[in-house]
Design an enzyme around this catalytic site. Structure first.
Site, short mmCIF file in Angstrom:
data_model
loop_
_atom_site.label_atom_id
_atom_site.label_comp_id
_atom_site.label_asym_id
_atom_site.label_seq_id
_atom_site.Cartn_x
_atom_site.Cartn_y
_atom_site.Cartn_z
N HIS A 7 12.38 -11.56 -30.19
CA HIS A 7 11.07 -11.09 -30.68
C HIS A 7 9.96 -11.44 -29.69
O HIS A 7 10.08 -12.35 -28.87
CB HIS A 7 10.76 -11.72 -32.03
CG HIS A 7 10.70 -13.22 -31.99
ND1 HIS A 7 9.58 -13.91 -31.55
CD2 HIS A 7 11.62 -14.16 -32.30
CE1 HIS A 7 9.82 -15.21 -31.62
NE2 HIS A 7 11.05 -15.40 -32.06
N GLU B 106 16.33 -17.03 -37.58
CA GLU B 106 16.09 -18.22 -36.76
C GLU B 106 16.82 -19.42 -37.35
O GLU B 106 17.15 -19.45 -38.54
CB GLU B 106 14.57 -18.48 -36.71
CG GLU B 106 14.14 -19.76 -36.00
CD GLU B 106 14.42 -19.74 -34.51
OE1 GLU B 106 15.61 -19.88 -34.15
OE2 GLU B 106 13.47 -19.59 -33.73
#
Length: 219
Positions: A12, A92
Site C-alpha cells: 500500500h 497487516e
C-alpha cells in the site's frame, strides 16, 4: 490448471501511521488513511501496472484495511477486467488494539533484537502467525488455478511484511533468509513471473539489510 502468468505483490501507499506513529493512540490500525503522498505513490503504481497488464484480465485480492482499499482504488484499473475480492488473510501483522506509541517503539526494538519471525507483540501476532495464515491463503489461491478460465494475472494489495512472508512460503526460504530482507517501499511491488518450465521467479529481489545468519549445528 490455468496458472497465471504473473502474481503481483503490491505494498500500500504511505499511510498516516507510516508518517506519524502516534496516530495509533487515536485510530485503529485498520482504519488509517493514505496520506497525500500515499495516494500519489498508489497512482504511480497504477500507471506501471496498467502498462504491465494491458488488456488482460486480473484476479485481485485486497487486504481489508482502509489504506489497502484506497491503494487499490488509486490504481484505477479497468473494472471490466478486474475481479476484486477482499482477503482478510492478507492483512497487516496484528499489533493489538489501541496502542501507546512509546510502547510500540519499545516492542519494535525488542522485535529487532529477538527476530521478526518469532517475536510476538504483546496483544498481537508474531511473524510466524502471519506466515501460517498466508500459507492458508496460498492453498486457496492454488485451488483457484484449477479454473480453466482463471485470469492470467493475480494482484495482491497488501503490506510489506506480508509480502516477504508470501515469498518466503512460496519459494521455501528459510527463517534466516526472511530475517535478512527489508520491506519494499510504500507503493512498490514485486512480481512472480511464470517460466516456460512451470516455475515462478521473482522479477527483482528484496533489498538485504544483513547477511543471512548461518546456525552452528555442531554444538
Amino acid at each position: 490448471m490455468a496458472r497465471p502468468r504473473r502474481i503481483v505483490l503490491l505494498r500500500h501507499g504511505e499511510s498516516e501511521g507510516n508518517a506519524d506513529d502516534t496516530v495509533y493512540e487515536r485510530l485503529p490500525d485498520h482504519a488509517l488513511h493514505l496520506t497525500r503522498s500515499g495516494w500519489h505513490q498508489a497512482e504511480e503504481a497504477g500507471v506501471r501496472l496498467r502498462a504491465m497488464f494491458g488488456e488482460e484480465r486480473i484476479s485481485a485480492y485486497v487486504s481489508p484495511y482502509r489504506r489497502t482499499h484506497q491503494t487499490f482504488k488509486a490504481l484505477d484499473l479497468d473494472p471490466r477486467r478486474v475481479r476484486m475480492r477482499e482477503e482478510p488473510r492478507l492483512r497487516e501483522q496484528d499489533w493489538g488494539n489501541w496502542q501507546d506509541a512509546e510502547d510500540v517503539r519499545l516492542q519494535k526494538v525488542y522485535r529487532d533484537a529477538y527476530g521478526h519471525f518469532f517475536y510476538r507483540f504483546a496483544q498481537g501476532e508474531s511473524g510466524a502467525d502471519v506466515y501460517d495464515r498466508v500459507g492458508a491463503f496460498l492453498e486457496s489461491l492454488h485451488r483457484s488455478f484449477e479454473d480453466p478460465d482463471h485470469p492470467p494475472n493475480v494482484l495482491l494489495v497488501t503490506h510489506g511484511l506480508t509480502m516477504r512472508l508470501f515469498c518466503m512460503r512460496w519459494f521455501h526460504w528459510t527463517v534466516a533468509e526472511f530475517e535478512s530482507l527489508s520491506n519494499p517501499g510504500n507503493g512498490e511491488f514485486r512480481t512472480l513471473v511464470l517460466e516456460p518450465g512451470g516455475k515462478y521467479h521473482l522479477d527483482r529481489p528484496f533489498e538485504r539489510w544483513c547477511t543471512p545468519e548461518s546456525y552452528d549445528v555442531t554444538g
